[in-house]
Scaffold this motif. Structure first.
Motif, mmCIF file in Angstrom:
data_model
loop_
_atom_site.group_PDB
_atom_site.id
_atom_site.type_symbol
_atom_site.label_atom_id
_atom_site.label_comp_id
_atom_site.label_asym_id
_atom_site.label_seq_id
_atom_site.Cartn_x
_atom_site.Cartn_y
_atom_site.Cartn_z
ATOM 1 N N LYS A 6 22.545 1.356 9.844
ATOM 2 C CA LYS A 6 21.271 1.897 9.376
ATOM 3 C C LYS A 6 20.239 0.777 9.374
ATOM 4 N N HIS A 8 16.847 1.128 8.605
ATOM 5 C CA HIS A 8 15.779 1.298 7.621
ATOM 6 C C HIS A 8 16.372 1.199 6.219
ATOM 7 N N SER A 13 9.253 1.697 2.074
ATOM 8 C CA SER A 13 8.413 2.878 2.088
ATOM 9 C C SER A 13 8.610 3.639 3.396
ATOM 10 N N PRO A 14 8.486 4.959 3.381
ATOM 11 C CA PRO A 14 8.701 5.725 4.620
ATOM 12 C C PRO A 14 7.645 5.458 5.698
ATOM 13 N N ASN A 15 6.508 4.820 5.332
ATOM 14 C CA ASN A 15 5.499 4.527 6.349
ATOM 15 C C ASN A 15 5.769 3.208 7.066
ATOM 16 N N ILE A 16 6.891 2.577 6.759
ATOM 17 C CA ILE A 16 7.279 1.330 7.437
ATOM 18 C C ILE A 16 8.320 1.665 8.488
ATOM 19 N N LYS A 17 8.042 1.226 9.696
ATOM 20 C CA LYS A 17 8.955 1.484 10.800
ATOM 21 C C LYS A 17 9.740 0.221 11.114
ATOM 22 N N VAL A 18 11.048 0.331 11.177
ATOM 23 C CA VAL A 18 11.917 -0.805 11.479
ATOM 24 C C VAL A 18 12.485 -0.599 12.878
ATOM 25 N N VAL A 19 12.253 -1.573 13.748
ATOM 26 C CA VAL A 19 12.753 -1.506 15.119
ATOM 27 C C VAL A 19 13.317 -2.872 15.503
ATOM 28 N N ASN A 20 14.141 -2.868 16.540
ATOM 29 C CA ASN A 20 14.720 -4.130 17.009
ATOM 30 C C ASN A 20 13.688 -5.018 17.689
ATOM 31 N N LEU A 22 9.429 -5.010 19.472
ATOM 32 C CA LEU A 22 8.156 -4.377 19.820
ATOM 33 C C LEU A 22 7.404 -5.308 20.766
#
Length: 181
Positions: A6, A8, A13-20, A22
């Motif tokens: 997982k 995230h 906060s749900p407005n934060i995007k976690v990615v490997n 960008l």
């Protein structure tokens, strides 16, 4: 989830995007970007502004440097809010952005120009770094080391000769006193 992991954390906060990963240039060019938090690596600063470290970015009015060893969550939050809310940071970032974008040719056109230039001049060897044109012993500074070793040997020999001469002079004085008595 990626491979059952997982990404995230639940406390974000749900407005934060976690990615490997960008594309940082694209992210920084987005019209809604308000602040850029960075570890101040070379690429991060080069892509965001043409400065070499956090203190210089702060002097230019592009951001605020914080010490990663002593900063706490509240100080980091306050710093980010200050950068987002104080108009001087946006004004300066906009000014630097305009300066960097002010060019009569697009990056694609410049790339084409340089490719054509290299083709016209048979590889443009005159633009290569001169380090490729020096002998290997100069590249590894062996000539400098040889010179320094030679100078050290010379200095040691001179000092040895001076002490030898002084010992010789001192010993002769001692011998002449002993003969007179």
């Amino acid at each position: 989830m990626i491979n059952g992991i997982k990404l995230h954390p639940p406390f974000l906060s749900p407005n934060i995007k976690v990615v490997n990963w960008l594309p940082q240039n694209d992210l920084l060019a987005h019209k809604d970007i308000k602040a850029f938090v960075s570890h101040v690596g070379h690429n991060s600063l080069y892509e965001s502004a043409p400065v070499s470290n956090a203190k210089i970015a702060e002097e230019f009015g592009l951001g605020i440097a914080v010490d990663h060893e002593t900063v706490d969550a509240q100080q980091l939050t306050d710093t980010i809010e200050r950068v987002v809310n104080e108009p001087r940071f946006k004004t300066e970032a906009t000014r630097i952005s305009r300066l960097m974008k002010d060019s009569p040719r697009t990056p694609l056109e410049k790339t084409g120009d340089w490719i054509e230039y290299v083709l016209r001049h048979g590889g443009a060897q005159h633009l290569r770094a001169q380090v490729f044109n020096i002998p290997w012993y100069q590249y590894y500074l062996l000539d400098v080391m040889a010179f320094l070793v030679a100078m050290a040997i010379f200095v040691v020999m001179v000092i040895r000769m001076i002490f030898g001469y002084l010992c010789h002079v001192c010993c002769k004085k001692g011998e002449s006193k002993a003969k007179k008595e």
